[in-house]
Design a protein around this motif. Sequence first.
Motif, PDB file in Angstrom:
ATOM      1  N   GLY A 180       0.812  -1.208   0.000  1.00 28.87           N
ATOM      2  CA  GLY A 180       0.000   0.000   0.000  1.00 28.87           C
ATOM      3  C   GLY A 180       0.846   1.258   0.000  1.00 28.87           C
ATOM      4  O   GLY A 180       0.481   2.282  -0.604  1.00 28.87           O
ATOM      5  N   ALA A 181       2.006   1.176   0.649  1.00 31.94           N
ATOM      6  CA  ALA A 181       2.906   2.336   0.687  1.00 31.94           C
ATOM      7  C   ALA A 181       3.425   2.691  -0.704  1.00 31.94           C
ATOM      8  O   ALA A 181       3.839   3.829  -0.944  1.00 31.94           O
ATOM      9  CB  ALA A 181       4.073   2.048   1.627  1.00 31.94           C
ATOM     10  N   LYS A 182       3.405   1.735  -1.624  1.00 30.99           N
ATOM     11  CA  LYS A 182       3.836   2.028  -2.995  1.00 30.99           C
ATOM     12  C   LYS A 182       2.931   3.078  -3.635  1.00 30.99           C
ATOM     13  O   LYS A 182       3.393   3.927  -4.405  1.00 30.99           O
ATOM     14  CB  LYS A 182       3.845   0.757  -3.839  1.00 30.99           C
ATOM     15  CG  LYS A 182       4.847  -0.294  -3.397  1.00 30.99           C
ATOM     16  CD  LYS A 182       4.716  -1.561  -4.243  1.00 30.99           C
ATOM     17  CE  LYS A 182       5.592  -2.680  -3.704  1.00 30.99           C
ATOM     18  NZ  LYS A 182       5.464  -3.920  -4.477  1.00 30.99           N
ATOM     19  N   MET A 183       1.634   3.001  -3.342  1.00 30.60           N
ATOM     20  CA  MET A 183       0.711   3.995  -3.889  1.00 30.60           C
ATOM     21  C   MET A 183       1.038   5.383  -3.332  1.00 30.60           C
ATOM     22  O   MET A 183       1.069   6.378  -4.067  1.00 30.60           O
ATOM     23  CB  MET A 183      -0.728   3.618  -3.547  1.00 30.60           C
ATOM     24  CG  MET A 183      -1.286   2.473  -4.355  1.00 30.60           C
ATOM     25  SD  MET A 183      -1.732   2.952  -6.045  1.00 30.60           S
ATOM     26  CE  MET A 183      -3.270   3.807  -5.776  1.00 30.60           C
ATOM     27  N   LEU A 184       1.270   5.450  -2.024  1.00 31.17           N
ATOM     28  CA  LEU A 184       1.624   6.724  -1.403  1.00 31.17           C
ATOM     29  C   LEU A 184       2.901   7.281  -2.030  1.00 31.17           C
ATOM     30  O   LEU A 184       2.985   8.463  -2.376  1.00 31.17           O
ATOM     31  CB  LEU A 184       1.820   6.532   0.101  1.00 31.17           C
ATOM     32  CG  LEU A 184       0.614   6.027   0.897  1.00 31.17           C
ATOM     33  CD1 LEU A 184       1.040   5.631   2.303  1.00 31.17           C
ATOM     34  CD2 LEU A 184      -0.468   7.097   0.962  1.00 31.17           C
ATOM     35  N   PHE A 185       3.886   6.414  -2.189  1.00 31.62           N
ATOM     36  CA  PHE A 185       5.182   6.829  -2.731  1.00 31.62           C
ATOM     37  C   PHE A 185       5.038   7.306  -4.173  1.00 31.62           C
ATOM     38  O   PHE A 185       5.606   8.335  -4.559  1.00 31.62           O
ATOM     39  CB  PHE A 185       6.166   5.652  -2.652  1.00 31.62           C
ATOM     40  CG  PHE A 185       7.595   6.031  -2.898  1.00 31.62           C
ATOM     41  CD1 PHE A 185       8.064   6.252  -4.187  1.00 31.62           C
ATOM     42  CD2 PHE A 185       8.476   6.161  -1.843  1.00 31.62           C
ATOM     43  CE1 PHE A 185       9.377   6.588  -4.419  1.00 31.62           C
ATOM     44  CE2 PHE A 185       9.801   6.515  -2.066  1.00 31.62           C
ATOM     45  CZ  PHE A 185      10.256   6.734  -3.352  1.00 31.62           C
ATOM     46  N   ALA A 186       4.290   6.543  -4.972  1.00 27.17           N
ATOM     47  CA  ALA A 186       4.157   6.869  -6.398  1.00 27.17           C
ATOM     48  C   ALA A 186       3.494   8.227  -6.598  1.00 27.17           C
ATOM     49  O   ALA A 186       3.977   9.065  -7.371  1.00 27.17           O
ATOM     50  CB  ALA A 186       3.364   5.774  -7.111  1.00 27.17           C
ATOM     51  N   TYR A 187       2.384   8.454  -5.900  1.00 33.25           N
ATOM     52  CA  TYR A 187       1.691   9.734  -6.057  1.00 33.25           C
ATOM     53  C   TYR A 187       2.512  10.892  -5.495  1.00 33.25           C
ATOM     54  O   TYR A 187       2.608  11.969  -6.104  1.00 33.25           O
ATOM     55  CB  TYR A 187       0.329   9.688  -5.364  1.00 33.25           C
ATOM     56  CG  TYR A 187      -0.792   9.193  -6.242  1.00 33.25           C
ATOM     57  CD1 TYR A 187      -1.125   9.843  -7.422  1.00 33.25           C
ATOM     58  CD2 TYR A 187      -1.554   8.093  -5.869  1.00 33.25           C
ATOM     59  CE1 TYR A 187      -2.166   9.403  -8.219  1.00 33.25           C
ATOM     60  CE2 TYR A 187      -2.608   7.636  -6.649  1.00 33.25           C
ATOM     61  CZ  TYR A 187      -2.910   8.299  -7.829  1.00 33.25           C
ATOM     62  OH  TYR A 187      -3.955   7.850  -8.611  1.00 33.25           O
ATOM     63  N   ALA A 188       3.109  10.688  -4.309  1.00 36.01           N
ATOM     64  CA  ALA A 188       3.857  11.780  -3.680  1.00 36.01           C
ATOM     65  C   ALA A 188       5.083  12.170  -4.495  1.00 36.01           C
ATOM     66  O   ALA A 188       5.496  13.330  -4.487  1.00 36.01           O
ATOM     67  CB  ALA A 188       4.262  11.382  -2.259  1.00 36.01           C
TER      68      ALA A 188
ATOM     69  N   LYS B 143      18.745  14.209  -5.979  1.00 32.77           N
ATOM     70  CA  LYS B 143      19.115  12.943  -5.348  1.00 32.77           C
ATOM     71  C   LYS B 143      19.174  11.889  -6.440  1.00 32.77           C
ATOM     72  O   LYS B 143      18.673  12.090  -7.545  1.00 32.77           O
ATOM     73  CB  LYS B 143      18.098  12.530  -4.281  1.00 32.77           C
ATOM     74  CG  LYS B 143      16.651  12.430  -4.784  1.00 32.77           C
ATOM     75  CD  LYS B 143      15.694  12.106  -3.641  1.00 32.77           C
ATOM     76  CE  LYS B 143      14.253  12.094  -4.131  1.00 32.77           C
ATOM     77  NZ  LYS B 143      13.296  11.816  -3.044  1.00 32.77           N
ATOM     78  N   LYS B 144      19.779  10.754  -6.139  1.00 31.72           N
ATOM     79  CA  LYS B 144      19.837   9.690  -7.137  1.00 31.72           C
ATOM     80  C   LYS B 144      18.435   9.182  -7.446  1.00 31.72           C
ATOM     81  O   LYS B 144      17.999   9.134  -8.587  1.00 31.72           O
ATOM     82  CB  LYS B 144      20.713   8.548  -6.634  1.00 31.72           C
ATOM     83  CG  LYS B 144      22.205   8.817  -6.724  1.00 31.72           C
ATOM     84  CD  LYS B 144      23.001   7.565  -6.412  1.00 31.72           C
ATOM     85  CE  LYS B 144      24.486   7.807  -6.617  1.00 31.72           C
ATOM     86  NZ  LYS B 144      25.273   6.574  -6.342  1.00 31.72           N
ATOM     87  N   HIS B 145      17.725   8.737  -6.445  1.00 26.51           N
ATOM     88  CA  HIS B 145      16.339   8.303  -6.591  1.00 26.51           C
ATOM     89  C   HIS B 145      15.805   7.995  -5.200  1.00 26.51           C
ATOM     90  O   HIS B 145      16.565   7.786  -4.250  1.00 26.51           O
ATOM     91  CB  HIS B 145      16.209   7.062  -7.488  1.00 26.51           C
ATOM     92  CG  HIS B 145      17.063   5.908  -7.063  1.00 26.51           C
ATOM     93  ND1 HIS B 145      16.779   5.121  -5.972  1.00 26.51           N
ATOM     94  CD2 HIS B 145      18.208   5.412  -7.581  1.00 26.51           C
ATOM     95  CE1 HIS B 145      17.698   4.194  -5.838  1.00 26.51           C
ATOM     96  NE2 HIS B 145      18.593   4.343  -6.805  1.00 26.51           N
ATOM     97  N   GLY B 146      14.479   7.974  -5.076  1.00 27.00           N
ATOM     98  CA  GLY B 146      13.878   7.609  -3.797  1.00 27.00           C
ATOM     99  C   GLY B 146      13.946   6.108  -3.574  1.00 27.00           C
ATOM    100  O   GLY B 146      14.200   5.330  -4.494  1.00 27.00           O
ATOM    101  N   ASN B 147      13.688   5.695  -2.349  1.00 26.06           N
ATOM    102  CA  ASN B 147      13.755   4.282  -1.982  1.00 26.06           C
ATOM    103  C   ASN B 147      12.338   3.734  -1.832  1.00 26.06           C
ATOM    104  O   ASN B 147      11.825   3.592  -0.726  1.00 26.06           O
ATOM    105  CB  ASN B 147      14.551   4.116  -0.684  1.00 26.06           C
ATOM    106  CG  ASN B 147      14.912   2.669  -0.415  1.00 26.06           C
ATOM    107  OD1 ASN B 147      14.815   1.824  -1.294  1.00 26.06           O
ATOM    108  ND2 ASN B 147      15.320   2.390   0.799  1.00 26.06           N
ATOM    109  N   ILE B 148      11.696   3.454  -2.981  1.00 22.11           N
ATOM    110  CA  ILE B 148      10.316   2.980  -2.956  1.00 22.11           C
ATOM    111  C   ILE B 148      10.230   1.655  -2.197  1.00 22.11           C
ATOM    112  O   ILE B 148      11.128   0.810  -2.313  1.00 22.11           O
ATOM    113  CB  ILE B 148       9.770   2.824  -4.395  1.00 22.11           C
ATOM    114  CG1 ILE B 148       8.270   2.502  -4.367  1.00 22.11           C
ATOM    115  CG2 ILE B 148      10.558   1.824  -5.208  1.00 22.11           C
ATOM    116  CD1 ILE B 148       7.610   2.571  -5.720  1.00 22.11           C
ATOM    117  N   PRO B 149       9.193   1.460  -1.380  1.00 20.54           N
ATOM    118  CA  PRO B 149       9.070   0.219  -0.596  1.00 20.54           C
ATOM    119  C   PRO B 149       8.718  -0.974  -1.475  1.00 20.54           C
ATOM    120  O   PRO B 149       7.563  -1.352  -1.620  1.00 20.54           O
ATOM    121  CB  PRO B 149       7.946   0.543   0.402  1.00 20.54           C
ATOM    122  CG  PRO B 149       7.144   1.618  -0.256  1.00 20.54           C
ATOM    123  CD  PRO B 149       8.107   2.421  -1.073  1.00 20.54           C
ATOM    124  N   LEU B 150       9.730  -1.573  -2.071  1.00 19.38           N
ATOM    125  CA  LEU B 150       9.523  -2.701  -2.980  1.00 19.38           C
ATOM    126  C   LEU B 150       9.192  -3.976  -2.218  1.00 19.38           C
ATOM    127  O   LEU B 150       8.644  -4.890  -2.793  1.00 19.38           O
ATOM    128  CB  LEU B 150      10.762  -2.903  -3.850  1.00 19.38           C
ATOM    129  CG  LEU B 150      11.090  -1.753  -4.812  1.00 19.38           C
ATOM    130  CD1 LEU B 150      12.414  -2.011  -5.499  1.00 19.38           C
ATOM    131  CD2 LEU B 150       9.992  -1.604  -5.850  1.00 19.38           C
TER     132      LEU B 150
END
Length: 517
Positions: free
Chosen positions: A382-390, A510-517
Amino acid sequence: MPIDPQLLKDLHKRRETALLGGGEEKMAKRKEKGLLPARERLLELFDEDTFQEFGMHAKHSCKSFGMEKKKMPGDGVVTGTGYVDGRPVAAYAHDFTVGGGALGRIHAKKVCDLIDYAIKAGIPVVGVNDSGGARIQEGVDSLSGYGEIFYRNVQCSGLIPQIAIIAGPCAGGAAYSPALMDFLIMTRKNANMFICGPQVIEAATGEKAELAQFATADAHASVSGNIHLIAEDDAHAIELAQTLLSYLPANNIDDAPHHLRETMSLDPIKRFNDLVPADPKSPFDVHEVIDVLADEETFFEIMPDFAKNLVTGFARIDGAVVGIVANQPNVKAGCLDIDASDKGARFVRVCNIYSIPIVTLVDVPGFFPGLEQERRGIIRHGAKMLFAYASATVPKITVIMRKAYGGAYLAMCSADLGADLVFAWPTAEIAVMGAEGAVNIVFGKELKASDNPAAKRAELIDSYRDEFASPYQAAANAFITDVIEPAQTRSCVSLGLHSLLSKRETRPPKKHGNIPL
């Protein structure tokens, strides 16, 4: 001095040999199965007379296991560039008639050279997969070839669109190149994709499994979620690829291929007022809302058979390309579960990469409850959705149709997650949880002591909705842009969308965020 006729004769003979691939007999057998030869697949993809082939005269250099005696025109792959609807595209197709389309060193080099060209030119890549896998005779050279292709797939990711068509066997390590691309299209017949086949699975685990259970287009589209679209045959797969390309820019710097109309359609559409039932528990098909919101016959759904509780796809609104993410109340009440979260997050990130605005349609009662979901990691998914939109910086417009509860309200692109515009219908309910659940938790003891608990519960539910879940309460606190009549939805979205097309938003380097994979 004119060119020596013998040289021209030799050239034409070599070209004819290459065009025959593995020979007329093998070509005929392929067509009997309804399969197009590799070169014809590319000719179908490209506009007429625009295909420019790369490496037609390449051939393998292996001299072991009798390979020195084998003639393999093009080394089992056809590569080149052309135009699709007037826009340049690079593409390759494995040639199964030549050594089963197996990959060797020169084969891999042709593919890598083409991808390198696409990166430099800033144009999309389409790959037609139909191969027996690694060429055993070339040993580690084959493995190295796959590695070099995978490396380039990753370099392309977020830079140029990559579309894979699975039109034949795609087994073992060969499956990972398509998996690294943006979109996977797979034909329903004659194609399969897997890491380990039935024999390997049984030998390793004792499990008996048929290919139909895990390797077919239907299995990948509905169960594993590995592919995005099913095609009925080669021609349909190519048509789907062409449609996909029509919604995508050539690269991450170009704008999406909008075809803006001179005037926007701003008149109210009364049909919106009748699409959603008044009862918040009554289901409805969100496709009906999408069809009215989008330009006629422009909605192109992505992953329609996977996680059906969330609908994703491309469309146009007054000619502007958009990505649409919508809860589907007809399935699991529109809840977000693990699969829907993965599907939605991936789609949002694709839209963000390619500068495609996102329109989010919300009717979500929450994240899907259950022990299995919790144990499988609904928090992480579910945190992936938060991360993607944010993390998305493209224009984001949200329409709250009915329920928007708890963390799922945030995950469906609330203002707090960076939505540029948030519209709510009068039927919207925005709260930590549904009114009935909240009343039971907060007023449970009071209800038990009441002379008429049913009447008291109904009174408290109405009060909760008015005071804590009303869209006007959210508007009063500036969490939404406006409460609108449903009939105004298309005009509000279109106006907002067109004003946001010039949006430019930067984030800290930054290089990239650390999406919760």
